[in-house]
Design a protein around this motif. Structure first.
Motif, PDB file in Angstrom:
ATOM      1  N   THR A  13       0.842  -1.186   0.000  1.00  0.00           N
ATOM      2  CA  THR A  13       0.000   0.000   0.000  1.00  0.00           C
ATOM      3  C   THR A  13       0.883   1.244   0.000  1.00  0.00           C
ATOM      4  OG1 THR A  13      -0.119   0.123   2.408  1.00  0.00           O
ATOM      5  CG2 THR A  13      -1.838  -1.144   1.308  1.00  0.00           C
ATOM      6  N   CYS A  14       0.347   2.338  -0.463  1.00  0.00           N
ATOM      7  CA  CYS A  14       1.082   3.596  -0.444  1.00  0.00           C
ATOM      8  C   CYS A  14       1.354   4.012   1.000  1.00  0.00           C
ATOM      9  CB  CYS A  14       0.283   4.692  -1.137  1.00  0.00           C
ATOM     10  SG  CYS A  14      -0.030   4.368  -2.881  1.00  0.00           S
ATOM     11  N   SER A  54       2.943   3.361  -3.770  1.00  0.00           N
ATOM     12  CA  SER A  54       3.243   2.003  -4.218  1.00  0.00           C
ATOM     13  C   SER A  54       2.822   1.903  -5.666  1.00  0.00           C
ATOM     14  CB  SER A  54       2.474   0.978  -3.379  1.00  0.00           C
ATOM     15  OG  SER A  54       2.991   0.947  -2.088  1.00  0.00           O
ATOM     16  N   MET A  55       3.778   1.733  -6.529  1.00  0.00           N
ATOM     17  CA  MET A  55       3.513   1.773  -7.959  1.00  0.00           C
ATOM     18  C   MET A  55       2.968   0.444  -8.469  1.00  0.00           C
ATOM     19  SD  MET A  55       6.788   4.013  -9.089  1.00  0.00           S
ATOM     20  CE  MET A  55       6.031   4.627 -10.580  1.00  0.00           C
ATOM     21  N   GLU A  56       1.973   0.545  -9.327  1.00  0.00           N
ATOM     22  CA  GLU A  56       1.385  -0.611  -9.996  1.00  0.00           C
ATOM     23  C   GLU A  56       1.497  -0.390 -11.493  1.00  0.00           C
ATOM     24  OE1 GLU A  56      -2.590  -1.478  -8.781  1.00  0.00           O
ATOM     25  OE2 GLU A  56      -2.085  -1.434  -6.672  1.00  0.00           O
ATOM     26  N   SER A  57       1.627  -1.511 -12.219  1.00  0.00           N
ATOM     27  CA  SER A  57       1.746  -1.394 -13.667  1.00  0.00           C
ATOM     28  C   SER A  57       1.475  -2.744 -14.317  1.00  0.00           C
ATOM     29  CB  SER A  57       3.155  -0.923 -14.038  1.00  0.00           C
ATOM     30  OG  SER A  57       3.349  -0.971 -15.433  1.00  0.00           O
ATOM     31  N   ASP A  58       1.022  -2.700 -15.553  1.00  0.00           N
ATOM     32  CA  ASP A  58       0.851  -3.939 -16.319  1.00  0.00           C
ATOM     33  C   ASP A  58       2.194  -4.575 -16.656  1.00  0.00           C
ATOM     34  OD1 ASP A  58      -1.892  -4.123 -16.300  1.00  0.00           O
ATOM     35  OD2 ASP A  58      -2.154  -3.021 -18.171  1.00  0.00           O
ATOM     36  N   LYS A  59       3.286  -3.842 -16.510  1.00  0.00           N
ATOM     37  CA  LYS A  59       4.594  -4.448 -16.764  1.00  0.00           C
ATOM     38  C   LYS A  59       5.037  -5.348 -15.603  1.00  0.00           C
ATOM     39  CE  LYS A  59       7.384  -0.505 -15.248  1.00  0.00           C
ATOM     40  NZ  LYS A  59       8.376   0.465 -15.638  1.00  0.00           N
ATOM     41  N   GLN A 113      10.304   4.241  -5.450  1.00  0.00           N
ATOM     42  CA  GLN A 113       9.690   3.461  -4.378  1.00  0.00           C
ATOM     43  C   GLN A 113      10.766   2.652  -3.662  1.00  0.00           C
ATOM     44  OE1 GLN A 113       6.340   1.101  -5.657  1.00  0.00           O
ATOM     45  NE2 GLN A 113       6.453  -0.235  -3.879  1.00  0.00           N
ATOM     46  N   HIS A 114      10.719   2.695  -2.327  1.00  0.00           N
ATOM     47  CA  HIS A 114      11.710   2.007  -1.501  1.00  0.00           C
ATOM     48  C   HIS A 114      11.001   1.246  -0.386  1.00  0.00           C
ATOM     49  CE1 HIS A 114      13.710   5.432  -3.372  1.00  0.00           C
ATOM     50  NE2 HIS A 114      14.746   4.619  -3.459  1.00  0.00           N
ATOM     51  N   PRO A 115      11.019  -0.070  -0.425  1.00  0.00           N
ATOM     52  CA  PRO A 115      10.354  -0.861   0.609  1.00  0.00           C
ATOM     53  C   PRO A 115      10.963  -0.611   1.998  1.00  0.00           C
ATOM     54  CG  PRO A 115      10.834  -2.224  -1.277  1.00  0.00           C
ATOM     55  CD  PRO A 115      11.555  -0.924  -1.484  1.00  0.00           C
TER      56      PRO A 115
END
Length: 130
Positions: A13-14, A54-59, A113-115
C-alpha cells in the motif's frame, strides 16, 4: 501472544512504512512493531516508505492472463519462487526475501519506491524450495 511465536506482516500500500495502529481503549497511536512486541518474532515488510506511493503497472505481470501487480508484490512473489535464495541452501529466509525486494523495487520503479523492513527477532526460514 502466548500461542504466537512469529508474526509476518506484508503490505503493498502507499505510505505503508508510516503505518500506525490505534490501540483499543486509548486515544494514542503507536508503531505497529511496538504494538505487537509481545510476539517472539515480528517481521514487517511494506511496499514503500512514508511519503511514497506504491507503484502498480501492467509491466509487473506474473501471468500474461492477468493484469499487473504492484512492484512490491511482483518482486515478493519472485523472491518466494527462489530468486532470493542468495546462499543457495534451497530455503528463502525472510531476510533474503527482503534483501531481494529492497534491491529490485527501486530498480523497477526508477528509484521512486523504496520498501521498508523491520525485524524483531532472528532471521526466519520462510519457505523451502523444490
Amino acid at each position: 501472544s502466548k500461542n504466537v511465536n512469529k508474526i509476518i506482516v506484508a503490505m503493498d500500500t502507499c505510505h505503508s512504512g508510516a503505518l500506525e495502529v490505534g490501540m483499543r481503549g486509548g486515544g494514542d497511536s503507536e508503531d505497529l512493531a511496538a504494538a505487537m512486541n509481545a510476539a517472539s518474532g515480528l517481521y514487517i515488510l511494506s511496499a514503500s516508505k512514508a511519503g511514497e506511493v506504491s507503484m502498480e503497472s501492467d509491466k509487473f505481470k506474473l501471468d500474461p492472463k492477468f493484469s499487473g501487480h504492484g512492484a512490491f508484490t511482483y518482486t515478493l512473489v519472485e523472491a518466494m519462487q527462489g530468486q532470493a535464495d542468495y546462499d543457495k541452501d534451497n530455503y528463502v529466509s525472510i531476510n533474503e526475501m527482503f534483501q531481494f525486494v529492497s534491491r529490485q523495487v527501486p530498480r523497477l520503479t526508477s528509484g521512486q519506491q523504496h520498501p521498508y523492513f523491520r525485524m524483531q527477532g532472528t532471521d526466519l526460514q520462510l519457505l523451502k524450495l523444490k
